[in-house]
Design a protein around this motif. Structure first.
Motif, PDB file in Angstrom:
ATOM      1  N   GLN A   1     -17.717 -50.288  -8.167  1.00  0.00           N
ATOM      2  CA  GLN A   1     -19.133 -50.266  -8.170  1.00  0.00           C
ATOM      3  C   GLN A   1     -19.583 -51.394  -9.229  1.00  0.00           C
ATOM      4  O   GLN A   1     -20.524 -51.888  -8.979  1.00  0.00           O
ATOM      5  N   THR A   2     -18.647 -51.819 -10.029  1.00  0.00           N
ATOM      6  CA  THR A   2     -19.045 -52.480 -11.118  1.00  0.00           C
ATOM      7  C   THR A   2     -18.310 -53.919 -10.661  1.00  0.00           C
ATOM      8  O   THR A   2     -17.240 -53.881 -10.137  1.00  0.00           O
ATOM      9  N   ALA A   3     -18.833 -55.178 -11.320  1.00  0.00           N
ATOM     10  CA  ALA A   3     -18.274 -56.522 -11.390  1.00  0.00           C
ATOM     11  C   ALA A   3     -17.383 -56.476 -12.303  1.00  0.00           C
ATOM     12  O   ALA A   3     -16.718 -57.870 -12.565  1.00  0.00           O
ATOM     13  N   ARG A   4     -17.650 -55.824 -13.257  1.00  0.00           N
ATOM     14  CA  ARG A   4     -16.998 -56.151 -14.674  1.00  0.00           C
ATOM     15  C   ARG A   4     -15.505 -55.717 -14.361  1.00  0.00           C
ATOM     16  O   ARG A   4     -15.017 -54.874 -13.615  1.00  0.00           O
ATOM     17  N   ASP A   5     -14.507 -56.268 -15.296  1.00  0.00           N
ATOM     18  CA  ASP A   5     -13.314 -55.945 -15.168  1.00  0.00           C
ATOM     19  C   ASP A   5     -12.568 -54.778 -15.947  1.00  0.00           C
ATOM     20  O   ASP A   5     -12.988 -54.230 -16.730  1.00  0.00           O
ATOM     21  N   SER A   6     -12.357 -53.692 -14.835  1.00  0.00           N
ATOM     22  CA  SER A   6     -12.041 -52.262 -15.464  1.00  0.00           C
ATOM     23  C   SER A   6     -10.512 -52.267 -15.550  1.00  0.00           C
ATOM     24  O   SER A   6     -10.308 -51.089 -15.951  1.00  0.00           O
TER      25      SER A   6
ATOM     26  N   VAL B   1     -24.290 -60.246  -7.263  1.00  0.00           N
ATOM     27  CA  VAL B   1     -23.436 -59.155  -8.106  1.00  0.00           C
ATOM     28  C   VAL B   1     -24.312 -58.354  -8.839  1.00  0.00           C
ATOM     29  O   VAL B   1     -23.853 -57.351  -9.030  1.00  0.00           O
ATOM     30  N   GLY B   2     -25.276 -58.944  -9.821  1.00  0.00           N
ATOM     31  CA  GLY B   2     -26.212 -57.835 -10.428  1.00  0.00           C
ATOM     32  C   GLY B   2     -27.195 -56.932 -10.046  1.00  0.00           C
ATOM     33  O   GLY B   2     -27.865 -56.246 -10.464  1.00  0.00           O
ATOM     34  N   ARG B   3     -27.258 -57.167  -8.574  1.00  0.00           N
ATOM     35  CA  ARG B   3     -28.352 -56.446  -7.854  1.00  0.00           C
ATOM     36  C   ARG B   3     -28.238 -54.990  -7.713  1.00  0.00           C
ATOM     37  O   ARG B   3     -29.130 -54.212  -7.671  1.00  0.00           O
ATOM     38  N   ALA B   4     -26.963 -54.650  -7.187  1.00  0.00           N
ATOM     39  CA  ALA B   4     -26.619 -53.115  -6.847  1.00  0.00           C
ATOM     40  C   ALA B   4     -26.601 -52.412  -8.249  1.00  0.00           C
ATOM     41  O   ALA B   4     -26.242 -53.001  -9.291  1.00  0.00           O
TER      42      ALA B   4
ATOM     43  N   PRO C   1     -18.043 -53.546  -3.011  1.00  0.00           N
ATOM     44  CA  PRO C   1     -17.925 -52.867  -1.997  1.00  0.00           C
ATOM     45  C   PRO C   1     -18.195 -53.690  -0.453  1.00  0.00           C
ATOM     46  O   PRO C   1     -19.193 -54.569  -0.674  1.00  0.00           O
ATOM     47  N   GLY C   2     -17.718 -53.447   0.434  1.00  0.00           N
ATOM     48  CA  GLY C   2     -17.896 -54.102   1.584  1.00  0.00           C
ATOM     49  C   GLY C   2     -16.935 -55.332   1.842  1.00  0.00           C
ATOM     50  O   GLY C   2     -16.500 -56.015   2.767  1.00  0.00           O
TER      51      GLY C   2
END
Length: 342
Positions: free
Chosen positions: A300-305, A14-17, A325-326
């Motif tokens: 793009q983000t894993a946080r809740d938007s 999760v934190g890599r991109a 993504p993906g």
């Protein structure tokens, strides 16, 4: 690979991109924006977004003239409707000549017939005009669902009422833009007592109109798709992209039609209608691409938007907020899923 192993691997990545842990699009690094742009262009080709925009343009053409009648009728309740045609002249440079002449003629015709007082007859005609204009709005809502990877989960009654309200909102926005064109130079000249050059007073209204356009697009992106609404901070980027693309495409298309296009020679009396349809297609395409930019920015983000208290991925009621993504979730395959999570 077992499902549990896949989930652990996903959480580890999760934190890599770039931008995975950001809570605002303004904090996404350039590499993240490059990934977003690549996904938008990939979706444009693979999901036939140009064809979707063509459908929106066609239905917008069907709803345009009822919308003009609704606009003039609404404007007539407060102002002189003949001012609409006068101020529409300011937009002549941004529109193809055939589009300008066609819409200007419809504005003049509607203004000549709208000197009425508010009553049941006028209210009925106004409702019919708004209802006729919803054809384009309903098509736009479908296009926004495509851009955000969402199924339409509102029932037919709610959807039509929502489209009616959204049409009313868009007509009010256009009326507000006309008021800005008329009122801003007058107000500035009164406040400045003649010390501010008139040319500055004339040009200041355009940034205000651009601000109204971006705000209107942000509201459209927030409430149009059938999903849990995104936070406001995730909307301005796509709105600005759509506004810039819309204005640039209008100017370039106007230049092309004036200097290279031969639509009248090719299509005869239908030339003006063909040019108008193409211009509406470009406008719809700009709005859809802006929605895709917003959607892929959220992805793009894993946080809740989405609005409200933060929720874990898969429980947010929005495909682009639930899936990285993906990934492909089940919301599009099973339209009933996710309603209770909103």
């Amino acid at each position: 690979m077992p499902v549990s192993t896949m989930e652990h691997a996903d959480e580890a990545n999760v934190g890599r991109a770039p931008g995975r842990e950001t809570e605002s699009p303004m904090k996404i690094p350039l590499r993240g924006w490059w990934q977003i742009a690549r996904r938008v262009f990939s979706r444009f080709a693979s999901e036939n977004l140009g064809l979707v925009a063509a459908g929106v343009g066609f239905y917008s053409l069907l709803g345009l003239f009822p919308a003009i009648a609704a606009l003039v009728t609404t404007y007539d309740l407060v102002f002189d409707p003949t001012q609409i045609q006068q101020q529409f002249e300011s937009l002549r440079a941004l529109l193809p000549e055939q589009v300008y002449e066609l819409i200007s003629g419809q504005l003049a015709s509607a203004a000549d017939s709208q000197h009425q007082t508010l009553g049941f007859g006028l209210a009925g005609a106004l409702l019919l005009s708004f209802w006729g204009a919803t054809r384009g709005t309903r098509a736009l809502i479908i296009a926004l669902n495509v851009a955000y990877d969402e199924p339409e989960e509102r029932n037919i009654v709610v959807l039509n009422l929502f489209a009616f309200g959204l049409t009313l909102f868009l007509v009010v926005v256009v009326a507000l833009a006309i008021v800005l064109i008329v009122a801003v130079p007058i107000i500035i000249n009164l406040v400045s007592l003649g010390t501010l050059p008139e040319v500055l007073a004339a040009w200041l209204r355009w940034p205000l109109m651009a601000l109204v356009l971006v705000l209107a697009l942000a509201i459209l992106y927030r409430f149009g798709p059938s999903r849990r609404a995104p936070r406001w901070r995730w909307l301005p980027v796509g709105s600005a992209v759509a506004g810039v693309l819309w204005l640039a495409a209008s100017g370039l298309f106007s230049f092309y039609v004036a200097n290279f296009g031969a639509y009248n020679a090719t299509y005869g009396s239908l030339g003006a209608v063909i040019v108008l349809l193409l211009w509406l297609y470009l406008a719809a395409l700009a709005v859809i691409l802006g929605a895709c930019v917003n959607a892929e920015t959220e992805r793009q983000t894993a946080r809740d938007s989405t609005v409200g208290a933060p929720r874990p991925r898969g429980k947010r009621g929005a495909e682009v907020a639930d899936r990285l993504p993906g990934e492909r979730g089940s919301r599009r395959a099973t339209p009933g899923q996710g309603v209770k999570d909103r």
